[in-house]
Scaffold this active site. Structure first.
Site, mmCIF file in Angstrom:
data_model
loop_
_atom_site.group_PDB
_atom_site.id
_atom_site.type_symbol
_atom_site.label_atom_id
_atom_site.label_comp_id
_atom_site.label_asym_id
_atom_site.label_seq_id
_atom_site.Cartn_x
_atom_site.Cartn_y
_atom_site.Cartn_z
ATOM 1 N N ASP A 19 51.465 35.410 41.977
ATOM 2 C CA ASP A 19 50.170 35.075 41.362
ATOM 3 C C ASP A 19 49.923 33.575 41.450
ATOM 4 O O ASP A 19 50.865 32.777 41.436
ATOM 5 C CB ASP A 19 50.174 35.485 39.877
ATOM 6 C CG ASP A 19 50.134 36.990 39.682
ATOM 7 O OD1 ASP A 19 49.744 37.709 40.621
ATOM 8 O OD2 ASP A 19 50.493 37.459 38.584
ATOM 9 N N TYR A 63 76.851 49.882 23.508
ATOM 10 C CA TYR A 63 77.021 51.096 22.698
ATOM 11 C C TYR A 63 78.477 51.425 22.376
ATOM 12 O O TYR A 63 78.742 52.345 21.611
ATOM 13 C CB TYR A 63 76.326 52.297 23.367
ATOM 14 C CG TYR A 63 74.871 52.369 22.976
ATOM 15 C CD1 TYR A 63 74.490 52.664 21.666
ATOM 16 C CD2 TYR A 63 73.866 52.093 23.898
ATOM 17 C CE1 TYR A 63 73.163 52.700 21.294
ATOM 18 C CE2 TYR A 63 72.526 52.126 23.539
ATOM 19 C CZ TYR A 63 72.182 52.439 22.227
ATOM 20 O OH TYR A 63 70.867 52.466 21.861
ATOM 21 N N GLU A 115 55.885 39.249 43.912
ATOM 22 C CA GLU A 115 56.085 39.173 42.458
ATOM 23 C C GLU A 115 55.833 40.510 41.778
ATOM 24 O O GLU A 115 56.599 40.938 40.923
ATOM 25 C CB GLU A 115 55.140 38.110 41.853
ATOM 26 C CG GLU A 115 55.220 38.046 40.346
ATOM 27 C CD GLU A 115 54.212 37.086 39.710
ATOM 28 O OE1 GLU A 115 54.063 37.145 38.476
ATOM 29 O OE2 GLU A 115 53.580 36.293 40.421
#
Length: 397
Positions: free
Chosen positions: A278, A140, A226
């Site tokens: 997973d 910015y 995770e």
């Protein structure tokens, strides 16, 4: 359950793993140890004043080149896909020591040179003030030049390579993403942080890791999770009170701060790291980023990687072993299968036959599952049955 010594019995194999980790050499190999500094490059943590001085030296050299009629440009380390290589001796990804010249007089690189110079100016100003800013703050300051935050972010990695310092040494940090909870006390910028008193949300892992010091813990292992949902379940069940551990998540793809925090934690506490992800190719990919590093930050793999993470679960072989119902299993997409096949070819995967076997099961059955699939047996099955059983059996690879 409830018997004297039953937790010790469950954790007997974890204790053995912890002892093995403590016996490992404390210092990790570097390119210097292997006499490979001419072929590959790595960056190091540098004090702010040294980084600021290095920026000044570069600018003086560039001004001299311009005055000598040699033009305005930078010789930047190449960070293309072919420049990032996995070194078996170090067990991590490193960057080849190659350079490309970017010139202000070339239409292809004029904008990059302008962005690079502007970001170096901003970094120099931040270092001189002795403060830290976020990547968003940096963007910015000159939106019209940068246009997209990716442009200013990518240049930060180029500057790290150019100066030979870690990205953290530039005092430009990403916003906080990872969280930690459990048996850990540390100091952060003078404040004492007790991670057992952080509720179910955990303590945000700070972006500027250099302010984190003095880790103290009686944990026997780090549980690297995770997903945010699994982290919340374990935090709410106070899993770490029964099984002394530190629980960490980056809520998906690992960010730099979480990778630095985990690496520092393992180095200082010298306890094993067990991963709960997973049962799909992306879960394994996440473990690989923590262990071997990511290709886009190959130049800083020495600081960002945590060697020898054990894959605790959820593994493809667990789906049948724990009789996960068919309705909780998902069919792998063509993209999943392609990612799995690509992972199978990775050198560090091939070094671990057990990992190869798990990926082959996944690709053969074309089935995947999330950690949440365990909830089909009850919401607390993960913390009360699955993990204690895995720990008791020493079922990690």
């Amino acid at each position: 359950e409830g018997r004297a010594g039953s937790i010790d019995e469950v954790l007997a194999k974890v204790h053995a793993l912890e002892s093995a980790v403590k016996r490992q050499p404390e210092v990790r190999k570097t390119l210097q140890n292997l006499n490979l500094t001419d072929s590959y490059r790595e960056v190091v943590d540098l004090p702010g004043r040294e980084v600021a001085a290095a920026i000044e030296q570069i600018m003086v050299a560039i001004a001299k080149n311009v005055l000598d009629g040699e033009g305005f440009g930078y010789s930047l380390p190449s960070r293309g896909a072919n420049d990032q290589v996995y070194l078996e001796q170090l067990d991590r990804i490193v960057l080849k020591d190659k350079h490309t010249h970017t010139s202000f007089s070339s239409t292809a690189s004029v904008r990059k040179v302008a962005i690079l110079t502007r970001v170096m100016q901003l970094v120099h100003s931040v270092l001189q003030k002795g403060i830290h800013v976020t990547k968003r703050d940096l963007f910015y300051t000159d939106v019209k030049l940068f246009k997209d935050q990716k442009d200013s972010d990518n240049v930060l990695d180029d500057i790290s390579c150019l100066l030979g310092c870690t990205r953290n040494s530039l005092h430009v940090v990403a916003s906080e993403k990872g969280v930690v909870v459990g048996r850990l006390i540390y100091n952060e910028d003078g404040d004492e942080i007790d991670c057992t008193k952080m509720g179910i949300g955990g303590k945000a892992i700070p972006s500027n890791i250099d302010k984190v010091t003095n880790f103290r813990s009686d944990a026997k292992f780090v549980l690297l999770v995770e997903k945010d949902a699994a982290f919340m379940r374990l935090a709410e069940d106070r899993f770490y009170q029964k099984f002394p551990c530190v629980i960490i998540t980056a809520k998906g793809q690992p960010d730099v701060a979480t990778r630095l925090f985990l690496s520092k934690l393992k180095r200082d506490l010298r306890i094993p790291v067990l991963a709960l992800v997973d049962a799909d190719p992306y879960g394994l990919k996440i473990i690989s980023v923590y262990m071997q590093g990511s290709k886009n930050m190959a130049f800083d793999s020495a600081n960002l990687t945590t060697p020898d993470i054990k894959w605790l679960g959820v593994r493809p072989s667990d789906l049948d072993k724990f009789n996960i119902p068919e309705q909780c299993r998902l069919e792998m997409s063509a993209k999943d299968i392609e990612t799995g096949q690509h992972m199978l070819k990775e050198e560090f995967i091939q070094q671990n036959p057990e990992w190869v076997k798990e990926i082959e099961i996944m690709l053969h059955t074309k089935t995947k599952a999330e950690i949440q699939a365990l909830s089909s047996y009850g919401f607390q099955y993960l913390s009360e049955v699955y993990l204690p059983l895995k720990l008791q059996q020493g079922d990690w690879i």
